[in-house]
Design a protein around this motif. Structure first.
Motif, short mmCIF file in Angstrom:
data_model
loop_
_atom_site.label_atom_id
_atom_site.label_comp_id
_atom_site.label_asym_id
_atom_site.label_seq_id
_atom_site.Cartn_x
_atom_site.Cartn_y
_atom_site.Cartn_z
N ASP A 185 -63.82 -42.69 -33.89
CA ASP A 185 -62.89 -41.24 -32.96
C ASP A 185 -62.44 -42.18 -31.25
O ASP A 185 -63.50 -41.66 -30.84
CB ASP A 185 -63.50 -40.04 -33.55
N ARG A 233 -62.10 -39.10 -29.12
CA ARG A 233 -63.22 -38.56 -28.43
C ARG A 233 -64.57 -39.70 -28.20
O ARG A 233 -65.51 -39.67 -28.80
CB ARG A 233 -64.35 -38.08 -29.42
N ARG A 293 -66.49 -42.44 -30.32
CA ARG A 293 -67.83 -41.83 -31.61
C ARG A 293 -67.59 -41.97 -32.55
O ARG A 293 -67.05 -41.62 -33.05
CB ARG A 293 -67.44 -40.18 -30.98
#
Length: 86
Positions: free
Chosen positions: A25, A28, A31
């Motif tokens: 991701d 984020r 992550r």
């Protein structure tokens, strides 16, 4: 889980990977998560070490590199051996 994806830009949506595929991701802090399925316009990811799923825009997802997959699998094994894996 299936869902319709209607991109604003008119581009074709990214094709979802197979459930269980490790992806990153990028929205984020890179992550790593396990792809769980499609939920409306978003993809559902689950932390590799267990925990609560989160949703992400498919445009912010890429496949994990071999080293990212290795690190994630190592973290999963460590969590399991310590009884922290859900």
């Amino acid at each position: 889980m299936t869902g319709a994806y209607t991109p604003a830009s008119g581009q074709e949506p990214p094709r979802p990977p197979a459930p269980g595929t490790l992806v990153v991701d990028t929205a984020r802090d890179d992550r790593v998560g396990e792809f769980r399925g499609v939920s409306g316009p978003h993809w559902s990811l689950r932390p590799v070490r267990g925990g609560t799923e989160w949703e992400v825009d498919p445009a912010c997802v890429r496949l994990a590199t071999p080293i990212e997959r290795l690190r994630a699998e190592n973290a999963r094994c460590n969590a399991r051996s310590e009884g922290r894996f859900l």
